[in-house]
Scaffold this motif. Structure first.
Motif, short mmCIF file in Angstrom:
data_model
loop_
_atom_site.label_atom_id
_atom_site.label_comp_id
_atom_site.label_asym_id
_atom_site.label_seq_id
_atom_site.Cartn_x
_atom_site.Cartn_y
_atom_site.Cartn_z
N ARG A 50 0.78 -1.23 0.01
CA ARG A 50 -0.19 -0.07 0.15
C ARG A 50 0.75 0.96 0.36
NH1 ARG A 50 -2.86 2.07 5.39
NH2 ARG A 50 -0.16 2.40 5.66
N ASP A 51 1.66 1.38 1.07
CA ASP A 51 2.75 2.45 1.13
C ASP A 51 3.25 2.65 0.06
OD1 ASP A 51 1.80 2.59 3.67
OD2 ASP A 51 3.94 2.11 4.81
N VAL A 52 3.88 1.49 -0.50
CA VAL A 52 4.78 2.24 -2.34
C VAL A 52 4.14 2.65 -3.39
CG1 VAL A 52 6.49 1.14 -4.22
CG2 VAL A 52 6.15 0.01 -0.96
N GLU A 53 2.90 1.78 -4.02
CA GLU A 53 1.87 1.99 -4.48
C GLU A 53 1.07 3.73 -4.02
OE1 GLU A 53 1.92 0.84 -6.73
OE2 GLU A 53 0.95 -1.41 -6.69
N THR A 54 1.52 4.17 -3.37
CA THR A 54 0.99 5.82 -2.22
C THR A 54 2.00 6.35 -2.67
OG1 THR A 54 -0.72 5.05 -1.29
CG2 THR A 54 0.19 7.05 -0.57
N LEU A 55 3.13 5.53 -2.20
CA LEU A 55 4.59 6.92 -2.74
C LEU A 55 4.91 7.06 -4.31
CD1 LEU A 55 6.37 5.54 -0.03
CD2 LEU A 55 5.36 8.13 0.11
N THR A 56 4.11 6.70 -5.11
CA THR A 56 4.23 7.54 -6.37
C THR A 56 4.65 8.04 -6.73
OG1 THR A 56 3.65 4.27 -6.66
CG2 THR A 56 3.72 6.53 -8.60
N ASP A 57 3.27 9.18 -6.43
CA ASP A 57 3.12 10.84 -6.55
C ASP A 57 4.60 11.59 -5.85
OD1 ASP A 57 3.00 10.52 -3.73
OD2 ASP A 57 1.75 12.03 -3.16
N MET A 58 5.50 10.62 -5.44
CA MET A 58 6.57 11.71 -5.42
C MET A 58 7.74 10.88 -6.48
SD MET A 58 7.50 10.77 -0.60
CE MET A 58 9.31 11.18 -0.96
N TYR A 59 7.87 10.64 -6.69
CA TYR A 59 8.57 9.69 -8.11
C TYR A 59 8.54 10.27 -9.33
CZ TYR A 59 11.21 6.45 -11.24
OH TYR A 59 11.67 5.59 -12.36
N TYR A 60 7.15 10.41 -8.99
CA TYR A 60 6.46 10.57 -10.42
C TYR A 60 6.78 12.40 -10.39
CZ TYR A 60 2.48 13.45 -13.59
OH TYR A 60 2.00 14.31 -14.70
N MET A 61 6.36 13.26 -9.10
CA MET A 61 7.51 14.98 -8.79
C MET A 61 8.60 15.13 -9.65
SD MET A 61 4.56 16.43 -8.30
CE MET A 61 4.95 17.70 -8.64
N LYS A 108 -2.01 8.75 4.33
CA LYS A 108 -0.93 9.65 3.65
C LYS A 108 -0.48 10.08 3.80
CE LYS A 108 -5.07 8.61 -0.25
NZ LYS A 108 -5.43 9.30 -1.36
N THR A 109 -1.13 11.44 4.75
CA THR A 109 0.78 12.15 5.28
C THR A 109 1.61 11.38 6.64
OG1 THR A 109 -0.83 14.07 5.70
CG2 THR A 109 0.92 14.21 6.36
N ALA A 110 0.94 10.47 7.06
CA ALA A 110 1.76 9.81 7.98
C ALA A 110 3.22 9.09 6.84
CB ALA A 110 1.36 8.30 8.48
N VAL A 111 2.56 8.08 5.71
CA VAL A 111 3.07 7.33 5.23
C VAL A 111 4.52 8.55 4.42
CG1 VAL A 111 3.82 6.55 2.42
CG2 VAL A 111 1.74 5.73 4.45
N ARG A 112 4.14 9.20 3.77
CA ARG A 112 4.35 10.59 3.21
C ARG A 112 5.70 10.92 4.09
NH1 ARG A 112 -0.12 12.30 0.90
NH2 ARG A 112 -0.28 11.33 -2.10
N ALA A 113 5.29 11.25 5.44
CA ALA A 113 6.18 11.62 5.95
C ALA A 113 7.42 11.02 7.31
CB ALA A 113 5.02 12.74 7.81
N SER A 114 7.30 9.95 6.39
CA SER A 114 7.52 8.52 7.26
C SER A 114 8.85 8.29 6.47
CB SER A 114 7.46 7.46 7.51
OG SER A 114 6.78 6.73 5.87
N VAL A 115 9.28 9.17 4.93
CA VAL A 115 10.59 8.65 4.02
C VAL A 115 11.58 9.05 5.05
CG1 VAL A 115 11.13 9.29 1.98
CG2 VAL A 115 8.90 8.15 2.42
#
Length: 283
Positions: A50-61, A108-115
């Motif tokens: 779930r997290d890796v799919e969600t973090l795709t937006d970071m890779y996209y940017m 989602k916010t927590a997932v992105r903040a954990s990077v």
């Protein structure tokens, strides 16, 4: 040599129908999820997915800041790709919620903040280097993308086999169909870029040989990546399937004959890590 044009590859991709449409998602029998147990050892794997799919937006940017992402054809692919990957994360999260796991609304916010900051800094450096190299790095981006999509699809297939959960199987089968379309775009674009530029071909091979790691490692802690890989592929024969469905396909790309990095990396992870009911330990 007959090399596909970028437009031809994009037009093929755009003809592929979406699997996870709103109609499909609303028709999923969500109220049946709890009728079938999910082994607790698989929950961390599903959370990772779930997290890796969600973090795709970071890779996209990140990609949009590179010559690859600024290519109008690849950019158009990535717009749809980003939407589909985000949907995968949302549907996986819905499944986890339906199993009874308590997940915060702002997950989602927590997932992105954990990077980690170190990952963000390293990504910035890589993007800067990519801009210096220019279009010759596109073959590397496309090859990495192809490998990541293929290994992701195989991870979902292994999850289907291990979980034996009918609702999860329905969801993952639909996700796999979309991942397969992504794979074909990346593979065909990689083959094109590798074939038309000798420098790009040598660079891509060197980068894969030196730096390829399982998808998610870096944005997610290594111990979590190791747990996921060893849980899914630690059983006898599982890595042989990856060799056939991933490594041997990549070896067919120009300049990638004899590739061993993927197999060696995954074999090392599986041999050093023993998954234990939601945790992991180093042997």
């Amino acid at each position: 040599m007959n090399v596909e044009t970028k437009i031809e590859i994009l037009e093929w991709y755009e003809r592929q129908p979406r699997s996870l449409t709103p109609e499909f998602i609303s028709a999923i029998p969500w109220d049946s999820v709890r009728k079938y147990p999910v082994d607790s050892s698989l929950i961390p794997v599903l959370l990772y997915m779930r997290d890796v799919e969600t973090l795709t937006d970071m890779y996209y940017m990140e990609m949009r800041r590179t010559p690859t992402g600024r290519d109008p054809v690849i950019g158009k692919f990535m717009e749809r790709w980003g939407v589909e990957e985000a949907t995968h994360g949302e549907v996986l999260n819905r499944f986890l919620v339906e199993t009874g796991i308590d997940i915060a609304d702002d997950w989602k916010t927590a997932v992105r903040a954990s990077v980690s900051n170190s990952y963000r800094f390293n990504t910035y450096l890589i993007t800067t280097l990519t801009n210096l190299i220019g279009r010759k790095f596109t073959a590397t981006h496309m090859t990495f993308g192809a490998i990541h999509e293929m290994t992701t699809a195989q991870a979902y297939r292994r999850m289907i086999d291990l979980a034996r959960h009918p609702v999860l199987t329905l969801i993952l089968t639909a996700i796999i169909r979309e991942e397969s379309a992504h794979t074909q775009f990346y593979l065909r674009m990689a083959r094109r870029e590798l074939a038309v530029n000798e420098t790009a071909k040598r660079l891509a091979r060197r980068m894969i040989d030196s730096f390829w790691c399982p998808v998610g490692q870096g944005s997610k802690p290594k111990r979590q990546t190791d747990y996921v890989i060893s849980t899914l592929f630690g059983a006898r024969g599982a890595l042989a399937i990856l060799d056939k469905t991933v490594t041997q396909r990549v070896q067919q790309l120009p300049g990638f004959a004899g590739l061993t990095r993927i197999n060696e990396k995954l074999e090392k992870i599986c041999s050093e890590n023993i998954p234990i009911m939601g945790e992991w330990q180093t042997s």
